[in-house]
Scaffold this active site. Sequence first.
Site, PDB file in Angstrom:
ATOM      1  N   GLN A 104       2.182   8.798  14.625  1.00 17.25           N
ATOM      2  CA  GLN A 104       0.908   8.735  14.710  1.00 17.25           C
ATOM      3  C   GLN A 104       0.497   7.451  14.354  1.00 17.25           C
ATOM      4  O   GLN A 104      -0.550   6.625  14.889  1.00 17.25           O
ATOM      5  CB  GLN A 104       0.266   9.693  14.487  1.00 17.25           C
ATOM      6  CG  GLN A 104      -1.368   9.907  14.759  1.00 17.25           C
ATOM      7  CD  GLN A 104      -1.871  10.960  14.121  1.00 17.25           C
ATOM      8  OE1 GLN A 104      -1.503  11.843  12.961  1.00 17.25           O
ATOM      9  NE2 GLN A 104      -3.363  10.830  13.966  1.00 17.25           N
ATOM     10  N   LYS A 113       0.786  -1.046  -0.194  1.00 22.15           N
ATOM     11  CA  LYS A 113       0.156   0.144  -0.226  1.00 22.15           C
ATOM     12  C   LYS A 113       0.956   1.170  -0.150  1.00 22.15           C
ATOM     13  O   LYS A 113       1.394   1.595   0.912  1.00 22.15           O
ATOM     14  CB  LYS A 113      -0.878  -0.084   1.178  1.00 22.15           C
ATOM     15  CG  LYS A 113      -1.937   0.851   1.406  1.00 22.15           C
ATOM     16  CD  LYS A 113      -2.101   2.142   0.878  1.00 22.15           C
ATOM     17  CE  LYS A 113      -2.178   3.225   1.663  1.00 22.15           C
ATOM     18  NZ  LYS A 113      -2.174   4.725   1.275  1.00 22.15           N
ATOM     19  N   GLY A 130       6.592   5.504   8.360  1.00 22.17           N
ATOM     20  CA  GLY A 130       5.783   6.812   8.310  1.00 22.17           C
ATOM     21  C   GLY A 130       5.556   7.495   9.456  1.00 22.17           C
ATOM     22  O   GLY A 130       6.700   7.499  10.167  1.00 22.17           O
ATOM     23  N   SER A 131       4.541   8.202   9.925  1.00 20.68           N
ATOM     24  CA  SER A 131       4.630   8.974  11.040  1.00 20.68           C
ATOM     25  C   SER A 131       4.307   8.086  12.304  1.00 20.68           C
ATOM     26  O   SER A 131       3.905   7.030  12.209  1.00 20.68           O
ATOM     27  CB  SER A 131       3.492  10.087  10.796  1.00 20.68           C
ATOM     28  OG  SER A 131       2.240   9.299  10.745  1.00 20.68           O
ATOM     29  N   GLY A 179       2.040   4.875  12.839  1.00 25.46           N
ATOM     30  CA  GLY A 179       2.828   3.740  13.319  1.00 25.46           C
ATOM     31  C   GLY A 179       2.394   3.098  14.664  1.00 25.46           C
ATOM     32  O   GLY A 179       2.109   1.990  14.911  1.00 25.46           O
ATOM     33  N   GLN A 236       1.296  19.358   3.839  1.00 28.62           N
ATOM     34  CA  GLN A 236       2.667  18.981   4.343  1.00 28.62           C
ATOM     35  C   GLN A 236       3.176  20.841   4.415  1.00 28.62           C
ATOM     36  O   GLN A 236       3.669  21.144   5.423  1.00 28.62           O
ATOM     37  CB  GLN A 236       3.483  18.424   3.459  1.00 28.62           C
ATOM     38  CG  GLN A 236       4.930  17.939   4.098  1.00 28.62           C
ATOM     39  CD  GLN A 236       4.718  17.215   5.270  1.00 28.62           C
ATOM     40  OE1 GLN A 236       3.866  16.671   5.785  1.00 28.62           O
ATOM     41  NE2 GLN A 236       5.821  17.739   6.400  1.00 28.62           N
ATOM     42  N   GLU A 292       8.942  16.831  15.234  1.00 25.65           N
ATOM     43  CA  GLU A 292       9.244  16.522  13.853  1.00 25.65           C
ATOM     44  C   GLU A 292       8.587  17.654  13.039  1.00 25.65           C
ATOM     45  O   GLU A 292       7.433  18.238  13.181  1.00 25.65           O
ATOM     46  CB  GLU A 292       9.036  15.430  13.404  1.00 25.65           C
ATOM     47  CG  GLU A 292       9.232  15.044  11.852  1.00 25.65           C
ATOM     48  CD  GLU A 292       9.268  13.517  11.515  1.00 25.65           C
ATOM     49  OE1 GLU A 292       8.077  13.260  11.446  1.00 25.65           O
ATOM     50  OE2 GLU A 292      10.087  13.106  11.018  1.00 25.65           O
ATOM     51  N   CYS A 345      13.662  11.459   6.202  1.00 24.65           N
ATOM     52  CA  CYS A 345      13.611  11.082   7.614  1.00 24.65           C
ATOM     53  C   CYS A 345      14.886  11.142   8.425  1.00 24.65           C
ATOM     54  O   CYS A 345      14.982  11.280   9.763  1.00 24.65           O
ATOM     55  CB  CYS A 345      13.296   9.576   7.917  1.00 24.65           C
ATOM     56  SG  CYS A 345      14.036   8.336   6.606  1.00 24.65           S
TER      57      CYS A 345
END
Length: 481
Positions: free
Chosen positions: A229, A173, A226-227, A231, A329, A383, A282
């Site tokens: 949140q 995905k 990814g983020s 994760g 973003q 971040e 990252c």
Amino acid sequence: MPEIFANYINGEWVTRPATFEDRNPASTDEVVAVFVKGSAQDIEDAAAAASAALSAWSNLSGPARGNILYKTAEILDRRFEQVSAEMTREEGKTLPEARGEVRRSINIFRYFAGEGARLPGMLVPSERDRVHMFTIRRPIGVVGLITPWNFPSAIPAWKLAPALICGNTVVLKPASAAPLSAWRIVEALHEAGVPKGVVNFVAGPGAELGDALVSAKPMKAVSFTGSCQIGNWLHEQASKRRLRIQLEMGGKNPTIVLADADFDSAVENVVNGAFFSTGQKCTATSRAIVEDAIYDRFVAALVERTKRLKVGDGMRPGIDIGPCVDQAQMEVVLKYIDIGRKESGEPKTGGRRLTDGALAKGYFVEPTIFSDVKEEHTIAREEIFGPVLAVMRAKDFEDTVRIANNVPFGLCSSIQTTNVSRVFEYVHRAEVGLLTVNLPSAGVEYQLPFGGTKDSSFGPKEQGPAALDFYSDYKTVYLRY
Ligand code: NAP
């Protein structure tokens, strides 16, 4: 008319009426591609296909699986320029940066193709006579892969290639902001002859598809980048089902600059780490922690160098910094710049959205430097994921290390110094998964383990030989002869 890109389920290109657009963040009136919007049912179908394909794929020899990965690399290599340009147009990074990423994806496929002929196990002497002890690696089964937009080719590559070489079957995905780069890899795998059901690709909204993916019955493991949140949410869901999970998430990476550093190269490394790829790596530097003895001179040099960076459409030669990936973003970045103004004062350079001429059509933000940022300031703790650098003053080496470690994140770090004792001391004390010395914080290679510690990561590392530990299990054999 932009082309419509279908999902790939059980070896078929599957279309649906619902679609979504993949737009160019440097010029938002350009639709780069239109993607079929996958549904929870598509994820279920993909997982079922992956489950059905598992036995035959995992029983193929490692070198035979490797041959398909080699062919995939060759196909991508033939399309190198096209795929690189598409990445610039969908994600915004400059064309040289996109070329570097596609080259890395190709190398990742070749590297893990080679693993097919190794897949190392263990062979150790037994305490007993005539007993032979060894391990073999077995795949874990159907694996879900969820990837972000910032490395839209390399991250799918560094999950797909080790998963496949270990004999797993997958459902990928990709991020909705940049799915085309991942689709090109899947297209190459298809053309390379990957058997039906082994690789499945479903694009569409993360919340809906992510839930379906983690709930799909055949799923045995999920690898997510990814983020924090998302994760953390995935971690909870996966734990309920006892899925194996690997999470690579956010960071607040420091670059320490000691007074004895090679001054000019330290300036270059901080600017490169902070602003290249629009600060959307990252591993980007978001805090520069500078020893007091050189602080003022260093900030002045950073500002002067940063002002010379050229911001614009990454397809144009000479551009250093592209746009933020999308409006959301960009708004996050501008929000943090506002917070920075309130807490840390006016930035030393930058601080605005750029809208002159053609830039008005894109999500361009000036590379921005705040100085004398304090540890408690929001822009030193959270971040941002954009072209914003917080420069912090430290009394001495001890103080730089304390400040660097004083965040919940632990992805990567960098130190600039000519003192070899300090280098080794920092190597041991840095609370991160990877670090660089006299290099920019960003710029890792695929042959070594990649990943963080603390709140940045969870589970085994990605890339290099370590990747096999997530995507396979040991089977231990005791054999009397
Ligand atoms: P994100 O919003 O967390 O999205 C990552 C992926 O998760 C996307 O495919 C997204 O789909 C999907 N997703 C969204 N909601 C979901 C849900 N409820 N369940 C399952 N999947 C869901 O992150 P991003 O904005 O793409 O990427 C930026 C972040 O990635 C930053 O925090 C950065 O630090 C981190 N990152 C970390 C590393 C590392 O190695 N540590 C590397 C690169 C990036 P949609 O796109 O459809 O929303």
